[in-house]
Every structure is written in structure tokens, then in C-alpha cells.
Scaffold this active site. Structure first.
Site, PDB file in Angstrom:
ATOM      1  N   SER A 107      33.500 113.263  50.514  1.00  0.00           N
ATOM      2  CA  SER A 107      33.929 114.336  51.433  1.00  0.00           C
ATOM      3  C   SER A 107      33.487 114.146  52.722  1.00  0.00           C
ATOM      4  O   SER A 107      32.578 114.108  53.343  1.00  0.00           O
ATOM      5  CB  SER A 107      33.058 115.544  50.893  1.00  0.00           C
ATOM      6  N   HIS A 124      37.883 113.196  49.893  1.00  0.00           N
ATOM      7  CA  HIS A 124      38.015 114.526  49.885  1.00  0.00           C
ATOM      8  C   HIS A 124      38.039 115.111  51.209  1.00  0.00           C
ATOM      9  O   HIS A 124      37.297 114.862  52.137  1.00  0.00           O
ATOM     10  CB  HIS A 124      36.853 115.027  48.818  1.00  0.00           C
ATOM     11  N   ASP A 168      38.047 118.745  53.318  1.00  0.00           N
ATOM     12  CA  ASP A 168      37.908 120.323  52.926  1.00  0.00           C
ATOM     13  C   ASP A 168      38.636 121.032  54.244  1.00  0.00           C
ATOM     14  O   ASP A 168      38.100 120.823  55.504  1.00  0.00           O
ATOM     15  CB  ASP A 168      36.633 120.563  53.116  1.00  0.00           C
ATOM     16  N   MET A 195      39.275 124.628  56.006  1.00  0.00           N
ATOM     17  CA  MET A 195      38.539 125.972  56.050  1.00  0.00           C
ATOM     18  C   MET A 195      39.297 126.815  57.062  1.00  0.00           C
ATOM     19  O   MET A 195      39.438 126.444  58.112  1.00  0.00           O
ATOM     20  CB  MET A 195      37.039 125.759  56.249  1.00  0.00           C
ATOM     21  N   HIS A 232      41.355 119.726  49.692  1.00  0.00           N
ATOM     22  CA  HIS A 232      40.552 121.139  48.966  1.00  0.00           C
ATOM     23  C   HIS A 232      41.048 122.213  50.065  1.00  0.00           C
ATOM     24  O   HIS A 232      40.038 122.291  51.115  1.00  0.00           O
ATOM     25  CB  HIS A 232      39.049 120.925  48.806  1.00  0.00           C
ATOM     26  N   MET A 260      40.317 125.546  51.510  1.00  0.00           N
ATOM     27  CA  MET A 260      39.582 127.028  51.186  1.00  0.00           C
ATOM     28  C   MET A 260      40.015 127.713  52.357  1.00  0.00           C
ATOM     29  O   MET A 260      39.590 128.243  53.388  1.00  0.00           O
ATOM     30  CB  MET A 260      37.963 126.553  51.742  1.00  0.00           C
ATOM     31  N   MET A 292      33.534 124.418  41.757  1.00  0.00           N
ATOM     32  CA  MET A 292      32.489 124.311  42.893  1.00  0.00           C
ATOM     33  C   MET A 292      31.048 124.703  42.330  1.00  0.00           C
ATOM     34  O   MET A 292      30.756 125.616  41.507  1.00  0.00           O
ATOM     35  CB  MET A 292      32.920 125.645  43.809  1.00  0.00           C
ATOM     36  N   GLY A 306      32.212 126.248  51.764  1.00  0.00           N
ATOM     37  CA  GLY A 306      32.001 126.580  53.194  1.00  0.00           C
ATOM     38  C   GLY A 306      31.154 125.667  53.810  1.00  0.00           C
ATOM     39  O   GLY A 306      31.400 125.029  55.301  1.00  0.00           O
ATOM     40  N   PHE A 307      30.188 125.001  53.175  1.00  0.00           N
ATOM     41  CA  PHE A 307      29.149 124.177  53.991  1.00  0.00           C
ATOM     42  C   PHE A 307      28.993 122.779  52.989  1.00  0.00           C
ATOM     43  O   PHE A 307      29.022 123.011  52.037  1.00  0.00           O
ATOM     44  CB  PHE A 307      27.921 124.847  54.303  1.00  0.00           C
ATOM     45  N   GLY A 308      28.649 121.595  53.728  1.00  0.00           N
ATOM     46  CA  GLY A 308      28.139 120.642  52.983  1.00  0.00           C
ATOM     47  C   GLY A 308      26.506 120.642  53.065  1.00  0.00           C
ATOM     48  O   GLY A 308      25.944 121.707  53.412  1.00  0.00           O
ATOM     49  N   GLY A 309      25.924 119.914  52.229  1.00  0.00           N
ATOM     50  CA  GLY A 309      24.488 119.698  52.258  1.00  0.00           C
ATOM     51  C   GLY A 309      23.580 120.936  51.463  1.00  0.00           C
ATOM     52  O   GLY A 309      22.615 121.298  51.675  1.00  0.00           O
ATOM     53  N   ASP A 322      32.115 119.861  42.740  1.00  0.00           N
ATOM     54  CA  ASP A 322      32.209 119.645  44.367  1.00  0.00           C
ATOM     55  C   ASP A 322      30.917 120.708  44.801  1.00  0.00           C
ATOM     56  O   ASP A 322      30.936 121.747  44.964  1.00  0.00           O
ATOM     57  CB  ASP A 322      33.362 120.195  44.878  1.00  0.00           C
ATOM     58  N   GLY A 323      29.664 119.805  45.444  1.00  0.00           N
ATOM     59  CA  GLY A 323      28.848 120.710  46.126  1.00  0.00           C
ATOM     60  C   GLY A 323      27.446 120.040  45.506  1.00  0.00           C
ATOM     61  O   GLY A 323      27.201 120.453  44.227  1.00  0.00           O
ATOM     62  N   GLY A 324      26.767 119.884  46.406  1.00  0.00           N
ATOM     63  CA  GLY A 324      25.101 119.337  45.875  1.00  0.00           C
ATOM     64  C   GLY A 324      25.139 118.264  44.973  1.00  0.00           C
ATOM     65  O   GLY A 324      24.183 117.949  44.179  1.00  0.00           O
ATOM     66  N   GLY A 358      29.518 114.344  49.684  1.00  0.00           N
ATOM     67  CA  GLY A 358      29.615 114.322  51.314  1.00  0.00           C
ATOM     68  C   GLY A 358      28.147 113.813  51.844  1.00  0.00           C
ATOM     69  O   GLY A 358      28.208 112.904  52.172  1.00  0.00           O
TER      70      GLY A 358
HETATM   71  C1  DX5 Z   1      31.989 122.664  50.354  1.00  0.00           C
HETATM   72  C2  DX5 Z   1      32.940 121.493  50.233  1.00  0.00           C
HETATM   73  C3  DX5 Z   1      32.556 120.169  49.960  1.00  0.00           C
HETATM   74  C4  DX5 Z   1      31.384 119.689  50.755  1.00  0.00           C
HETATM   75  C5  DX5 Z   1      30.330 119.018  49.639  1.00  0.00           C
HETATM   76  O1  DX5 Z   1      32.504 123.897  50.952  1.00  0.00           O
HETATM   77  O2  DX5 Z   1      34.008 121.851  49.507  1.00  0.00           O
HETATM   78  O3  DX5 Z   1      33.508 119.353  49.651  1.00  0.00           O
HETATM   79  O4  DX5 Z   1      31.760 118.842  51.637  1.00  0.00           O
HETATM   80  O5  DX5 Z   1      29.183 118.571  50.603  1.00  0.00           O
HETATM   81  P1  DX5 Z   1      27.977 118.011  49.793  1.00  0.00           P
HETATM   82  O6  DX5 Z   1      28.442 116.876  48.900  1.00  0.00           O
HETATM   83  O7  DX5 Z   1      26.926 117.697  50.912  1.00  0.00           O
HETATM   84  O8  DX5 Z   1      27.241 119.195  48.988  1.00  0.00           O
HETATM   85 ZN    ZN Z   2      35.415 120.263  48.935  1.00  0.00          ZN
END
Ligand code: DX5
Ligand code: ZN
Length: 214
Positions: free
Chosen positions: A7, A32, A34, A36, A65, A67, A136, A141-144, A174-176, A196
Site C-alpha cells: 500500500s 495497492h 488508496d 480517499m 481501493h 474510499m 477491511m 482512512g489511515f495506515g498504521g 487490508d489494514g494492520g 503499508g
Molecule cells: C486504510 C487503507 C490501507 C492502508 C493499510 O484505509 O485502505 O490500504 O494503507 O495500511 P497498514 O498496512 O499500515 O495498516
Molecule cells: Zn486500502
């Protein structure tokens, strides 16, 4: 099949070209992306002008993706940016059947993304149209962010639904995602893991991508 989709949300936007070259030379499968809109999710990322440049430097399929609300407005635009697969959110599409048909009619693979609160059963009547379902495993909305453990149950239920219908539909998470949960995710039925933070905060990102597929 074990696939990884890096990502770019966690990449260094000042040196995207270098990050894409690093991915080109790794075992990463998809890029990937994202998108938004600050409305469907409380954050704004990037759009078509940036994606066009990503396409120029990436040798890997673009997994987009969306959003965003009312995504149908932009399918043709994303096709011209080089999208290979587009995910739209169940929660953002009033006429999901129409949205999936529109993506497929452009010759692009179509996927539905489900937020953590949306049951997988909600899409049983369009599952046959989905090349992929994106679950999801954090609120979008956010990474990490921290992985939501209930996702394992959703993967297993969705996998059963796909197998019962003898469909080739892929499951993307996707996510974490990280090195601690990746093998359990594949074992539960996932095919593609988005990562990501796990990749871009690693001092050896190519090794991390390899390890995510073990
Ligand atoms: C979050 C995104 C993800 C995000 C994942 O809304 O859809 O694709 O980048 O990031 P990590 O892998 O850091 O959770
Ligand atoms: Zn994503």
C-alpha cells in the site's frame, strides 16, 4: 496462492519513483492505491494525476481501493490511469450491481470492499460478479492501525460462501497486516494481503515482502 499488495499510502511521497522501483525488484504482486475523498473517510490522499505517474514507473498491476462516495463518476478516469482492479465500498454504493457491472464493462477486474461492521452475507447476491472481496481489517482512512481480530471469522465465512458457489473470487485483507498475522490470514482463506506500514517502515522492505508470503 499467497499474494502481497504493497500500500503506497505508507510510501515516501517525495520519492515515489524509488519506492516503485524497489517494489518492481521485489516479490510484491500488486501496487495497492488508496484513494480517499475526505467524505466517505475522514482523510484525503491522492487522485488521478498522481496515479498516472505511478503507472509510468510501476511494472506491477494497480489495485485501486476507492474510499470515496459515488465512485461510478470516476471509473473511466481510473481506467485511463491504468487501473487493473478497482474496489468500491459496499457502504458507498447505492446500486452496487450497477457499479460492478460498470467496472467490468471497462475490462477492469471488479471488487467490493467491506468495512469492519459490514457482514459478509450482505454481498451474497453480487458475489458471482466479484473478482475479489476486500475485507477491511481496520476502519478505513489511515495506515498504521491495529488489526481487528474478528476479521478471521469474516474470512472463514466468506471463504465458505465462495467455495459453496464454486467461484474463483479472491479474498484481500487490508489494514494492520504484519509478519505476526500474515500466515494465519492465509491459513484462514485470504489470498492477497495489503501491507503499508509493515513494508515501508521496514529497514529491509524487500525481505519483509518475501516474509509476508511465507
Ligand atoms: C486504510 C487503507 C490501507 C492502508 C493499510 O484505509 O485502505 O490500504 O494503507 O495500511 P497498514 O498496512 O499500515 O495498516
Ligand atoms: Zn486500502
Amino acid at each position: 496462492m499467497k499474494m502481497v499488495a504493497a500500500s503506497l499510502l505508507s510510501a515516501d511521497f517525495g520519492r515515489l519513483k524509488e519506492d516503485l522501483e524497489m517494489l518492481n525488484e521485489s516479490e510484491n504482486d500488486w501496487v495497492h492505491i488508496d484513494v480517499m475523498d475526505g467524505k466517505f473517510v475522514p482523510n484525503i490522499s491522492f487522485g488521478q494525476p498522481v496515479i498516472k505517474h505511478i503507472k509510468k514507473y510501476s511494472k506491477q498491476p494497480l489495485d485501486i481501493h476507492l474510499m470515496i462516495e459515488d465512485p461510478d463518476r470516476y471509473f473511466e478516469d481510473f481506467k485511463s490511469c491504468g487501473a487493473n482492479i478497482i474496489s468500491v465500498h459496499y457502504e458507498a454504493c447505492r446500486h452496487l450491481h450497477r457499479s460492478l457491472s460498470a467496472i467490468k464493462s471497462l475490462g477492469i477486474k471488479a471488487a467490493v470492499a467491506l468495512n469492519p461492521h459490514t457482514p459478509v452475507e450482505s454481498i451474497k447476491d453480487v458475489l458471482y460478479m466479484c473478482d475479489m472481496v476486500l475485507l477491511m481489517s481496520v476502519n478505513p482512512g489511515f495506515g498504521g492501525q491495529t488489526f481487528i481480530e474478528h476479521t478471521y471469522n469474516k474470512i472463514r465465512t466468506l471463504k465458505r460462501m465462495i467455495d459453496e458457489r464454486k467461484l474463483p473470487t479472491l479474498i484481500e485483507i487490508d489494514g494492520g497486516v504484519n509478519l505476526q498475522n500474515s500466515s494465519q490470514l492465509y491459513d484462514s482463506g485470504a489470498n492477497v494481503l495489503v501491507a503499508g506500514n509493515a513494508i515501508f517502515s521496514s529497514s529491509t522492505p524487500q525481505k519483509t515482502i518475501k516474509q509476508l508470503k511465507m
